[in-house]
Design a protein around this motif. Structure first.
Motif, mmCIF file in Angstrom:
data_model
loop_
_atom_site.group_PDB
_atom_site.id
_atom_site.type_symbol
_atom_site.label_atom_id
_atom_site.label_comp_id
_atom_site.label_asym_id
_atom_site.label_seq_id
_atom_site.Cartn_x
_atom_site.Cartn_y
_atom_site.Cartn_z
ATOM 1 N N LEU A 43 0.854 -1.405 0.151
ATOM 2 C CA LEU A 43 0.039 -0.134 -0.106
ATOM 3 C C LEU A 43 1.043 1.136 -0.415
ATOM 4 O O LEU A 43 0.612 2.317 -0.722
ATOM 5 C CB LEU A 43 -0.849 -0.069 1.329
ATOM 6 C CG LEU A 43 -2.225 -0.558 0.876
ATOM 7 C CD1 LEU A 43 -2.984 -0.453 1.944
ATOM 8 C CD2 LEU A 43 -3.281 0.199 0.214
ATOM 9 N N LEU A 44 2.143 1.568 0.732
ATOM 10 C CA LEU A 44 2.382 2.072 0.245
ATOM 11 C C LEU A 44 3.536 3.104 -0.413
ATOM 12 O O LEU A 44 3.990 3.717 -0.888
ATOM 13 C CB LEU A 44 3.964 2.560 1.741
ATOM 14 C CG LEU A 44 2.959 2.187 3.068
ATOM 15 C CD1 LEU A 44 3.874 2.017 4.085
ATOM 16 C CD2 LEU A 44 2.932 3.592 3.664
ATOM 17 N N GLN A 45 3.255 1.385 -1.620
ATOM 18 C CA GLN A 45 4.306 1.641 -2.464
ATOM 19 C C GLN A 45 3.265 2.253 -3.480
ATOM 20 O O GLN A 45 3.966 2.153 -4.449
ATOM 21 C CB GLN A 45 5.154 0.188 -2.303
ATOM 22 C CG GLN A 45 6.100 0.200 -1.791
ATOM 23 C CD GLN A 45 6.602 -1.312 -1.937
ATOM 24 O OE1 GLN A 45 6.707 -2.075 -2.867
ATOM 25 N NE2 GLN A 45 8.180 -1.645 -1.389
ATOM 26 N N ALA A 50 -6.476 6.200 -3.933
ATOM 27 C CA ALA A 50 -7.429 6.076 -4.421
ATOM 28 C C ALA A 50 -7.201 5.483 -6.083
ATOM 29 O O ALA A 50 -8.661 3.705 -5.738
ATOM 30 C CB ALA A 50 -7.945 7.899 -5.344
ATOM 31 N N ALA A 51 -6.557 4.884 -6.563
ATOM 32 C CA ALA A 51 -6.645 3.648 -7.845
ATOM 33 C C ALA A 51 -6.468 2.799 -6.921
ATOM 34 O O ALA A 51 -7.324 1.527 -7.278
ATOM 35 C CB ALA A 51 -5.461 3.549 -8.793
ATOM 36 N N GLN A 56 -9.141 -2.639 -5.290
ATOM 37 C CA GLN A 56 -10.102 -3.500 -4.013
ATOM 38 C C GLN A 56 -11.432 -3.665 -4.341
ATOM 39 O O GLN A 56 -12.287 -4.831 -4.261
ATOM 40 C CB GLN A 56 -9.225 -2.667 -2.731
ATOM 41 C CG GLN A 56 -7.737 -2.708 -2.493
ATOM 42 C CD GLN A 56 -7.717 -4.346 -2.546
ATOM 43 O OE1 GLN A 56 -7.749 -5.229 -2.246
ATOM 44 N NE2 GLN A 56 -6.352 -4.330 -2.844
ATOM 45 N N ILE A 57 -12.040 -2.222 -4.754
ATOM 46 C CA ILE A 57 -13.612 -2.544 -4.394
ATOM 47 C C ILE A 57 -13.927 -3.174 -5.994
ATOM 48 O O ILE A 57 -14.712 -4.476 -5.789
ATOM 49 C CB ILE A 57 -14.375 -0.657 -4.977
ATOM 50 C CG1 ILE A 57 -14.164 -0.252 -3.600
ATOM 51 C CG2 ILE A 57 -15.440 -0.774 -5.360
ATOM 52 C CD1 ILE A 57 -14.559 0.853 -3.535
ATOM 53 N N GLU A 58 -13.222 -3.158 -6.741
ATOM 54 C CA GLU A 58 -13.309 -4.104 -8.167
ATOM 55 C C GLU A 58 -13.001 -4.885 -7.594
ATOM 56 O O GLU A 58 -14.135 -6.431 -8.328
ATOM 57 C CB GLU A 58 -13.113 -3.623 -9.742
ATOM 58 C CG GLU A 58 -13.570 -1.919 -10.035
ATOM 59 C CD GLU A 58 -12.549 -1.624 -11.258
ATOM 60 O OE1 GLU A 58 -11.441 -1.908 -11.379
ATOM 61 O OE2 GLU A 58 -12.703 -0.320 -11.317
#
Length: 200
Positions: A43-45, A50-51, A56-58
């Motif tokens: 995540l940090l990388q 937002a993308a 993740q939602i998709e």
């Protein structure tokens, strides 16, 4: 790059290295889950959080994680354009009629809505007065609290005015009960008697 920027860059790299060593030692000791750490590093990388969130939602939609969700693709209920961070817990408390654990602002609002019905169940004026005074005392106490949470907007009840309204409602109920009893008596007299009810 000037000397100050180069020095700050070296300090940042050293701090990242020390943090990495600390995390690795915590993973070896077992106090951190390596899968969670790996996900956090990923995540940090990520260049665009937002993308990443959209991805993740998709993925969750493809897995069917949102199947049966009543709010899927719809605006959240009660959202009138203002942000309310407590919307979910408020709706759960209302939906499941949870009592005793809600913040005073919410529990007093619910109690205020049901207070007239509760008062109508009482038959003695002193009991009605005691309930109203207790309600007002709890509203005042909730307004004085400095614990945070939603603001207390429940109004105080005027005890004398509420007693007058309670008397009016009680009198109207008694009159309605008397009319209903008279109508039942009249209806029973108008019915023809059965052969076993006739007097000899």
């Amino acid at each position: 790059m000037n000397d100050v920027d180069a020095r700050m860059d070296r300090l940042r790299r050293a701090a990242r290295y020390r943090y990495q060593q600390l995390v690795d030692s915590e993973i070896e000791r077992g106090s951190l889950d390596p899968d969670e750490v790996r996900e956090e590093r990923r995540l940090l990388q990520a260049a665009d959080v937002a993308a990443h969130a959209r991805a993740q939602i998709e993925q969750a939609e493809r897995r069917g994680a949102f199947e049966g969700n009543p709010y899927h693709g719809k605006p959240l209920p009660g959202n009138d354009g203002r942000h309310d961070p407590d919307w979910w817990i408020k709706s759960k408390i209302e939906r499941e009629d949870i009592r005793g654990i809600a913040p005073p602002a919410l529990s007093l609002r619910t109690e205020d809505a049901e207070l007239d019905a509760h008062l109508d169940d009482l038959s003695v004026e002193t009991d009605v007065r005691a309930v109203l005074e207790d309600f007002n005392a709890r509203v005042k106490e909730a307004r004085r609290q400095l614990l945070g949470g939603p603001p207390v907007v429940t109004p105080l009840r005027d005890v004398d005015e509420e007693l007058s309204r309670w008397r009016d409602r009680r009198q109207a109920r008694q009159q309605a009960d008397a009319r209903a009893a008279a109508e039942r008596a009249a209806a029973s007299e108008d019915r023809p008697r059965r052969w076993w009810q006739r007097r000899r």
